[in-house]
Design a protein around this motif. Sequence first.
Motif, mmCIF file in Angstrom:
data_model
loop_
_atom_site.group_PDB
_atom_site.id
_atom_site.type_symbol
_atom_site.label_atom_id
_atom_site.label_comp_id
_atom_site.label_asym_id
_atom_site.label_seq_id
_atom_site.Cartn_x
_atom_site.Cartn_y
_atom_site.Cartn_z
ATOM 1 N N LEU A 25 4.177 -9.817 -19.734
ATOM 2 C CA LEU A 25 2.841 -9.311 -19.436
ATOM 3 C C LEU A 25 2.414 -9.876 -18.091
ATOM 4 O O LEU A 25 2.339 -11.089 -17.918
ATOM 5 C CB LEU A 25 1.861 -9.745 -20.531
ATOM 6 N N ILE A 26 2.147 -8.984 -17.140
ATOM 7 C CA ILE A 26 1.766 -9.427 -15.797
ATOM 8 C C ILE A 26 0.265 -9.679 -15.733
ATOM 9 O O ILE A 26 -0.174 -10.790 -15.469
ATOM 10 C CB ILE A 26 2.221 -8.415 -14.725
ATOM 11 N N LYS A 27 -0.542 -8.670 -15.991
ATOM 12 C CA LYS A 27 -1.996 -8.857 -16.018
ATOM 13 C C LYS A 27 -2.511 -8.621 -17.439
ATOM 14 O O LYS A 27 -2.115 -7.653 -18.093
ATOM 15 C CB LYS A 27 -2.692 -7.888 -15.053
ATOM 16 N N LEU A 81 6.982 -1.567 -13.162
ATOM 17 C CA LEU A 81 6.409 -1.489 -11.816
ATOM 18 C C LEU A 81 6.666 -2.769 -11.035
ATOM 19 O O LEU A 81 7.085 -2.727 -9.866
ATOM 20 C CB LEU A 81 4.903 -1.211 -11.902
ATOM 21 N N MET A 82 6.471 -3.923 -11.655
ATOM 22 C CA MET A 82 6.650 -5.184 -10.937
ATOM 23 C C MET A 82 8.116 -5.454 -10.625
ATOM 24 O O MET A 82 8.440 -5.991 -9.562
ATOM 25 C CB MET A 82 6.051 -6.329 -11.746
ATOM 26 N N LEU A 83 9.019 -5.060 -11.528
ATOM 27 C CA LEU A 83 10.455 -5.255 -11.267
ATOM 28 C C LEU A 83 10.896 -4.377 -10.099
ATOM 29 O O LEU A 83 11.696 -4.806 -9.252
ATOM 30 C CB LEU A 83 11.263 -4.911 -12.520
ATOM 31 N N LEU A 130 11.183 -12.384 -12.451
ATOM 32 C CA LEU A 130 9.816 -11.863 -12.316
ATOM 33 C C LEU A 130 8.833 -12.990 -12.023
ATOM 34 O O LEU A 130 7.955 -12.876 -11.162
ATOM 35 C CB LEU A 130 9.402 -11.155 -13.609
ATOM 36 N N LEU A 131 8.995 -14.073 -12.747
ATOM 37 C CA LEU A 131 8.121 -15.232 -12.562
ATOM 38 C C LEU A 131 8.219 -15.776 -11.145
ATOM 39 O O LEU A 131 7.197 -16.052 -10.501
ATOM 40 C CB LEU A 131 8.500 -16.314 -13.577
ATOM 41 N N GLU A 132 9.445 -15.928 -10.644
ATOM 42 C CA GLU A 132 9.649 -16.419 -9.276
ATOM 43 C C GLU A 132 8.986 -15.495 -8.261
ATOM 44 O O GLU A 132 8.307 -15.951 -7.336
ATOM 45 C CB GLU A 132 11.149 -16.535 -8.998
ATOM 46 N N TYR A 133 9.169 -14.198 -8.423
ATOM 47 C CA TYR A 133 8.579 -13.253 -7.477
ATOM 48 C C TYR A 133 7.058 -13.326 -7.502
ATOM 49 O O TYR A 133 6.393 -13.456 -6.463
ATOM 50 C CB TYR A 133 9.032 -11.820 -7.785
ATOM 51 N N SER A 193 -2.984 -1.735 -10.515
ATOM 52 C CA SER A 193 -3.662 -2.878 -9.890
ATOM 53 C C SER A 193 -2.809 -4.148 -9.861
ATOM 54 O O SER A 193 -3.169 -5.111 -9.185
ATOM 55 C CB SER A 193 -4.967 -3.179 -10.629
ATOM 56 N N ILE A 194 -1.683 -4.166 -10.558
ATOM 57 C CA ILE A 194 -0.867 -5.390 -10.600
ATOM 58 C C ILE A 194 -0.050 -5.579 -9.333
ATOM 59 O O ILE A 194 0.491 -6.668 -9.100
ATOM 60 C CB ILE A 194 0.083 -5.416 -11.816
ATOM 61 N N GLN A 195 0.064 -4.550 -8.493
ATOM 62 C CA GLN A 195 0.945 -4.631 -7.326
ATOM 63 C C GLN A 195 0.537 -5.780 -6.399
ATOM 64 O O GLN A 195 -0.642 -5.955 -6.094
ATOM 65 C CB GLN A 195 0.916 -3.314 -6.561
ATOM 66 N N LEU A 196 1.529 -6.521 -5.971
ATOM 67 C CA LEU A 196 1.296 -7.616 -5.022
ATOM 68 C C LEU A 196 1.641 -7.199 -3.599
ATOM 69 O O LEU A 196 1.060 -7.698 -2.644
ATOM 70 C CB LEU A 196 2.130 -8.837 -5.430
ATOM 71 N N ASN A 197 2.594 -6.301 -3.469
ATOM 72 C CA ASN A 197 2.984 -5.769 -2.159
ATOM 73 C C ASN A 197 3.075 -4.246 -2.256
ATOM 74 O O ASN A 197 4.169 -3.667 -2.209
ATOM 75 C CB ASN A 197 4.338 -6.346 -1.733
ATOM 76 N N PRO A 198 1.932 -3.572 -2.406
ATOM 77 C CA PRO A 198 1.967 -2.112 -2.593
ATOM 78 C C PRO A 198 2.573 -1.357 -1.421
ATOM 79 O O PRO A 198 3.055 -0.236 -1.586
ATOM 80 C CB PRO A 198 0.491 -1.741 -2.787
ATOM 81 N N ASP A 199 2.571 -1.975 -0.240
ATOM 82 C CA ASP A 199 3.096 -1.293 0.947
ATOM 83 C C ASP A 199 4.547 -1.641 1.234
ATOM 84 O O ASP A 199 5.078 -1.277 2.289
ATOM 85 C CB ASP A 199 2.237 -1.641 2.172
ATOM 86 N N VAL A 200 5.219 -2.348 0.319
ATOM 87 C CA VAL A 200 6.619 -2.683 0.528
ATOM 88 C C VAL A 200 7.437 -1.401 0.709
ATOM 89 O O VAL A 200 7.126 -0.366 0.104
ATOM 90 C CB VAL A 200 7.162 -3.523 -0.661
#
Length: 568
Positions: free
Chosen positions: A402-404, A417-419, A325-328, A214-221
């Motif tokens: 920690l993202i979420k 996953l976020m990286l 990570l923070l910038e993204y 659920s943390i994905q911001l652009n799952p379709d990238v």
Amino acid sequence: MSIVEERYEKWVNHPNLDPRYKEVLAEMTPEEKNDAFYTTIEFGTAGMRGLLGPGTNRINIHTIRKATQGFAEYIKEHGEKACEEGIAIGYDNRHMSRELAFDCADLLAKNGIKAYVFKSLRPTPELSFAVRHLGCFGGIMITASHNPKEYNGYKLYDSKGCQLVPDLAAQVIDRVNAIDDELAIETNITEDQKKLVQVIGKDVDEPYYENVLSIQLNPDVEKDITIVFSPEHGTANVPVREIYKRTGYHDIPVEEQCTPDPDFSQTPTPNPEQPGAYELALKYAADNDADIILVCDPDADRMGVGVKHDGEYVVMTGNQSGAVLLEYILSQLHAQGKMPDNPVMFNTVVTSDLGEKVAADHGVETEKTLTGFKFIGEKVAKYEQTHEKNYVFGYEESYGSLIKPFVRDKDAPQACLMLAEAAAYYKKQGKDLVDVLNDLYAKHGTYEESQVALSLAGEAGAKRIQQILSDLRKDAPKEIAGEPVVKSEDYKEEIIEENGEKKPLTGFVKSDVLKYYLEDGSWIAVRPSGTEPKCKFYYCVKGSDKADAHEKTEKFQQAMAELTGTAE
């Protein structure tokens, strides 16, 4: 008879001593005997951590039973409901981890406390998740995190899935210290008591995975990147690879480091803060033309990053990967209109200033905590109750983020996953993650962060570390390598000194940390490790460019070594 001899004789002659320890005790040298018995192993910034073996200053079946019995007394004092809610227990790949975890479960059951223990090894963040998911009163994690193979450890969690903060830990420690004879504690339980022990596994895995996804911001990238991944023989192997499988990222595992080997036989070190952790992954990356390398520590709360940049692989520091990570995350929250009101980011007093500048650029407040992710977890829980501020990210310089906050500890599977998503997103723009970092330097100033750890084992080492901090307090530096100290902070004495004026330092619990701010915008911090026999020196150096920052870093490091009498 000395206290060391008294403790040694008690152990070696005790009828309940675990038989495996008799021969080790008999063969101890006087120095080994002193180190094993001169003190009792204590809780630090991440619970108890130490060398495996017999002795009051070691991690073993008896010292863990003493800690667990003290925790059990604490739980029982909170009433029948706390006992019924129970304790979740996880463990990593280290020697004795599984045995200690199930022994803890039995001891809790003997005290009438329900215990949920994982069937096999799991990451520390999943243990934190399990506490909240199962509605437990608390948790226990058996792990020594990133320490060498000779170590193991013991972390305690509260009902929020957060490691015990000092005031709660102190209550448990009081009850642990009230136990006179750790060797007298036994874990033989009745058939009825066995019913209080429940083995868990996939029933927790699946909800944890769903939350990570659920943390994905652009799952379709477009996932046009190749990832080399190493769990360093630890707990990240299954969850990270499963998450990549479900999201469509192409990962190449470092096969030799995917077995849960307690001896870490295929890696020079399981610590992502050290270059040896990347040696085999770098070979894999070169052979497969990988875009990024991701390396997790054994309990999967930390993640190190390597990036292919201009044809070479660059290993980023935790400060650098955290800033990227923070910038993204913040840029995407803004772009998608998802930035919450009153957003806040957390990092620590020894984390680089770059992250704070990135956050400010996106209109996000930064709050600093002491070292130890439990302090970040505590703030997350506080604002979840008050709704004054909304969490968007938290990280430490030591590769933990920690993202979420469905987890209340560092979470490497989330970070992996976020990286990967960030790398794929920026690749589409013709950039790699080092390019993103360089853009941040161009915008906010160039920083070089480093850490020097002075290892001083044993009783003499502990005294030497105390002396270093004491000497710095008695004779505080006015300048370091010719650069004036414009402000200092003493977190133990709770004092800020600036322009010769002293004022109270508030908002932190007392901690043996000193921090010196220099006129050029750099700072240096000194603190004893809470988990290892080390004194750590942290440097955040601001320069006009990378070469200038590096030159200044070397000067500051040499000056501090001379100032503290630790120069080689």
